[in-house]
Scaffold this active site. Structure first.
Site, mmCIF file in Angstrom:
data_model
loop_
_atom_site.group_PDB
_atom_site.id
_atom_site.type_symbol
_atom_site.label_atom_id
_atom_site.label_comp_id
_atom_site.label_asym_id
_atom_site.label_seq_id
_atom_site.Cartn_x
_atom_site.Cartn_y
_atom_site.Cartn_z
ATOM 1 N N VAL A 71 -4.071 -19.766 53.964
ATOM 2 C CA VAL A 71 -4.972 -20.665 52.934
ATOM 3 C C VAL A 71 -4.676 -19.703 52.102
ATOM 4 O O VAL A 71 -5.007 -20.099 50.848
ATOM 5 C CB VAL A 71 -5.692 -21.169 53.299
ATOM 6 N N SER A 148 -22.163 -18.033 55.799
ATOM 7 C CA SER A 148 -22.541 -17.577 56.912
ATOM 8 C C SER A 148 -23.605 -17.084 56.678
ATOM 9 O O SER A 148 -24.361 -17.103 55.413
ATOM 10 C CB SER A 148 -21.771 -16.188 57.130
ATOM 11 N N TYR A 161 -17.226 -8.878 54.773
ATOM 12 C CA TYR A 161 -17.436 -9.752 54.906
ATOM 13 C C TYR A 161 -18.477 -10.053 53.841
ATOM 14 O O TYR A 161 -18.477 -11.896 53.531
ATOM 15 C CB TYR A 161 -17.766 -9.933 56.340
ATOM 16 N N ALA A 163 -18.923 -10.020 50.897
ATOM 17 C CA ALA A 163 -18.948 -10.637 49.909
ATOM 18 C C ALA A 163 -17.807 -11.469 49.540
ATOM 19 O O ALA A 163 -18.717 -12.789 48.927
ATOM 20 C CB ALA A 163 -17.763 -9.255 49.240
ATOM 21 N N SER A 164 -17.295 -12.216 50.544
ATOM 22 C CA SER A 164 -17.098 -13.172 50.612
ATOM 23 C C SER A 164 -17.500 -14.381 50.822
ATOM 24 O O SER A 164 -17.280 -15.226 50.211
ATOM 25 C CB SER A 164 -15.547 -13.594 51.656
ATOM 26 N N LYS A 165 -18.468 -14.089 51.437
ATOM 27 C CA LYS A 165 -19.896 -15.244 52.006
ATOM 28 C C LYS A 165 -20.325 -15.454 51.317
ATOM 29 O O LYS A 165 -20.921 -16.040 50.741
ATOM 30 C CB LYS A 165 -19.994 -14.961 53.451
ATOM 31 N N ILE A 194 -22.081 -17.774 66.449
ATOM 32 C CA ILE A 194 -21.820 -19.373 67.307
ATOM 33 C C ILE A 194 -20.994 -18.883 68.344
ATOM 34 O O ILE A 194 -19.604 -17.708 68.096
ATOM 35 C CB ILE A 194 -20.953 -20.742 66.269
#
Length: 255
Positions: A71, A148, A161, A163-165, A194
């Site tokens: 993706v 998240s 991570y 920064a992306s979320k 999870i």
């Protein structure tokens, strides 16, 4: 006359459907009558998910569509959406679930390759699918995007991570404002710990899982199926006045 299932005749895209939350959501939606267009970067995982999706209205899987691609790359995303529309007619709902879990890294140790891997999959991939799908979505459609708890609060060693979320939340809320007048809703889920195969605690082993569970007031990690229930709700008419919302799913995590 048998009553139709709630997602009968609905065309639903799920990225990252080969495992974890994406897999659980695909299986659940298939039992509710949905026709699925599922993607993953790993063909064997995607085939396993497909084998577990049994649409009640059909004995075989002819109505489902699968595609294997990254993706984070624009052209495969564009081609996928066009293929879905050609084969299935339109897009009713999109669950952007594809993502890469983080490695605990000091910022000074982050490589360009690591940055690109997380940002391209987690954030750019979501953008690629969203941009391509919008022109083919009627009023009443929805996006459900996966952020998240690290999109709501920082974490030492998780700068990329986060920064992306964080980016997913800002992007999704902006899309919600843009598309709301067209009858297209966009909401965000923010899962905590999870129990998925790629969860960092699960990968590290039982002791790490126990430490993670101790940070949750419910005393355990959540299941992919519990997250899938929320995703389905956000696609449904029961959530029709929710747009731009962030739904935390973490069992009472001590943030």
């Amino acid at each position: 006359m048998t009553a139709s299932l709630p997602f009968t005749n609905k065309i639903i895209i799920i990225t990252g459907a080969g495992s974890g939350i994406g897999k659980a959501t695909a299986i659940k939606l298939s039992t509710l009558g949905a026709t699925l267009a599922i993607t993953d970067i790993t063909s064997s995982s995607l085939e396993k998910t497909l084998s577990l999706c049994t649409p009640p209205a059909f004995e075989k899987h002819e109505k489902h569509f699968t595609s294997v691609f990254d993706v984070g790359k624009t052209e495969p995303c564009n081609e996928f959406i066009l293929n879905v529309v050609e084969k299935l007619g339109r897009v009713d709902h999109v669950f952007n679930c594809a993502g890469v879990n983080p490695t605990d890294l000091a910022t000074a140790e982050i490589t360009d390759e690591y940055w690109d891997k997380l940002i391209n999959t987690n954030l750019k991939g979501l953008f690629n699918i969203t941009r391509a799908a919008i022109p083919h979505m009627p009023s009443g459609s929805t996006f459900v995007n996966t952020s998240s708890i690290k999109g709501l609060g920082p974490g030492s060693g998780f700068a990329v991570y986060c920064a992306s979320k964080y980016g997913i939340i800002g992007f999704s809320k902006s899309v919600a404002l843009e598309l709301g007048s067209k009858g297209i809703r966009t909401n965000i889920i923010a899962p905590g710990y999870i129990d998925t195969p790629t969860n960092a605690s699960v990968v590290a082993g039982p002791e790490s899982v126990a430490r993670a569970a101790a940070m949750v007031s419910s005393g355990r990690l959540g299941t992919p199926e519990e997250v899938a229930d929320v995703v389905v709700f956000l696609m449904s008419e029961e959530s029709r006045y929710m747009n731009g919302s962030v739904v935390e799913i973490h069992g009472g995590m001590k943030l």
